[in-house]
Motif scaffolding. Sequence first.
Motif, PDB file in Angstrom:
ATOM      1  N   GLY A  54       0.816  -1.215   0.000  1.00  0.00           N
ATOM      2  CA  GLY A  54       0.000   0.000   0.000  1.00  0.00           C
ATOM      3  C   GLY A  54       0.843   1.256   0.000  1.00  0.00           C
ATOM      4  O   GLY A  54       0.575   2.212  -0.752  1.00  0.00           O
ATOM      5  N   LEU A  55       1.870   1.282   0.843  1.00  0.00           N
ATOM      6  CA  LEU A  55       2.749   2.450   0.882  1.00  0.00           C
ATOM      7  C   LEU A  55       3.490   2.626  -0.439  1.00  0.00           C
ATOM      8  O   LEU A  55       3.646   3.750  -0.933  1.00  0.00           O
ATOM      9  N   THR A  56       3.939   1.541  -1.018  1.00  0.00           N
ATOM     10  CA  THR A  56       4.654   1.615  -2.294  1.00  0.00           C
ATOM     11  C   THR A  56       3.738   2.120  -3.405  1.00  0.00           C
ATOM     12  O   THR A  56       4.145   2.959  -4.219  1.00  0.00           O
ATOM     13  N   ALA A  57       2.514   1.645  -3.445  1.00  0.00           N
ATOM     14  CA  ALA A  57       1.562   2.083  -4.477  1.00  0.00           C
ATOM     15  C   ALA A  57       1.210   3.563  -4.303  1.00  0.00           C
ATOM     16  O   ALA A  57       1.189   4.329  -5.286  1.00  0.00           O
ATOM     17  N   MET A  58       0.968   3.970  -3.065  1.00  0.00           N
ATOM     18  CA  MET A  58       0.610   5.364  -2.806  1.00  0.00           C
ATOM     19  C   MET A  58       1.809   6.285  -3.101  1.00  0.00           C
ATOM     20  O   MET A  58       1.649   7.374  -3.641  1.00  0.00           O
ATOM     21  N   ARG A  59       3.004   5.826  -2.753  1.00  0.00           N
ATOM     22  CA  ARG A  59       4.209   6.620  -3.047  1.00  0.00           C
ATOM     23  C   ARG A  59       4.389   6.772  -4.553  1.00  0.00           C
ATOM     24  O   ARG A  59       4.751   7.852  -5.041  1.00  0.00           O
ATOM     25  N   ALA A  60       4.131   5.728  -5.312  1.00  0.00           N
ATOM     26  CA  ALA A  60       4.227   5.811  -6.771  1.00  0.00           C
ATOM     27  C   ALA A  60       3.228   6.836  -7.323  1.00  0.00           C
ATOM     28  O   ALA A  60       3.556   7.600  -8.238  1.00  0.00           O
ATOM     29  N   ASP A  61       2.025   6.856  -6.753  1.00  0.00           N
ATOM     30  CA  ASP A  61       1.030   7.852  -7.174  1.00  0.00           C
ATOM     31  C   ASP A  61       1.519   9.269  -6.877  1.00  0.00           C
ATOM     32  O   ASP A  61       1.342  10.189  -7.687  1.00  0.00           O
ATOM     33  N   MET A  62       2.116   9.454  -5.701  1.00  0.00           N
ATOM     34  CA  MET A  62       2.629  10.780  -5.333  1.00  0.00           C
ATOM     35  C   MET A  62       3.768  11.201  -6.266  1.00  0.00           C
ATOM     36  O   MET A  62       3.814  12.354  -6.707  1.00  0.00           O
ATOM     37  N   GLU A  63       4.657  10.288  -6.582  1.00  0.00           N
ATOM     38  CA  GLU A  63       5.773  10.618  -7.474  1.00  0.00           C
ATOM     39  C   GLU A  63       5.293  10.906  -8.897  1.00  0.00           C
ATOM     40  O   GLU A  63       5.830  11.782  -9.572  1.00  0.00           O
ATOM     41  N   ARG A  64       4.280  10.183  -9.337  1.00  0.00           N
ATOM     42  CA  ARG A  64       3.705  10.438 -10.662  1.00  0.00           C
ATOM     43  C   ARG A  64       3.084  11.844 -10.700  1.00  0.00           C
ATOM     44  O   ARG A  64       3.248  12.585 -11.666  1.00  0.00           O
ATOM     45  N   HIS A  65       2.380  12.204  -9.607  1.00  0.00           N
ATOM     46  CA  HIS A  65       1.779  13.544  -9.519  1.00  0.00           C
ATOM     47  C   HIS A  65       2.882  14.612  -9.539  1.00  0.00           C
ATOM     48  O   HIS A  65       2.754  15.637 -10.219  1.00  0.00           O
ATOM     49  N   PHE A  66       3.967  14.365  -8.819  1.00  0.00           N
ATOM     50  CA  PHE A  66       5.077  15.331  -8.784  1.00  0.00           C
ATOM     51  C   PHE A  66       5.726  15.475 -10.158  1.00  0.00           C
ATOM     52  O   PHE A  66       6.063  16.581 -10.587  1.00  0.00           O
ATOM     53  N   GLN A  67       5.899  14.358 -10.838  1.00  0.00           N
ATOM     54  CA  GLN A  67       6.526  14.395 -12.158  1.00  0.00           C
ATOM     55  C   GLN A  67       5.688  15.215 -13.141  1.00  0.00           C
ATOM     56  O   GLN A  67       6.231  15.955 -13.964  1.00  0.00           O
ATOM     57  N   ASP A  68       4.381  15.110 -13.026  1.00  0.00           N
ATOM     58  CA  ASP A  68       3.494  15.845 -13.932  1.00  0.00           C
ATOM     59  C   ASP A  68       3.332  17.311 -13.554  1.00  0.00           C
ATOM     60  O   ASP A  68       3.127  18.161 -14.424  1.00  0.00           O
TER      61      ASP A  68
END
Length: 156
Positions: A54-68
Amino acid sequence: MTPAIRRPFKRFARGFTLIEVMVVVAIIGILAAIAYPSYRDYVIRGALVDATNGLTAMRADMERHFQDNRSYATVGAFTSPCQRGVGTRTFGDFVVSCTGTLDATQYTLLAMGTAGTLVGDFSFTVNQRDERATTAAATGWSTCATRWLTKKGAPC
């Protein structure tokens, strides 16, 4: 004619004696006392995977948002994953949410075990620098400021 020879009637014992039953009960008790704690730890280890996933998936979402958007916070019409809906997501027996400061350059995610489950005492965190921590654990398990501990007795 000679009379038939009568042999004395032999009784064969059937069933178990009380001593035999008590020995078997004692052996089962000893095996259960050894096996149950190991089995419980094994089940907990399996459930802790929900937190790390769960933490890994949520962190990936946060990093994707930051990249965009070049920001972890909400930018215009682009809502941060931490602020979508109720801001929490459930993974198995863990609830993953954003805690602490959420701004353009930092965030912290927290996975807390659901109360009343085997993992109710556990919590894990991760931040934007991928710094992981086990902030709370069940009795007999360790906490660690530098990594997620998913096995009882693992070193920090």
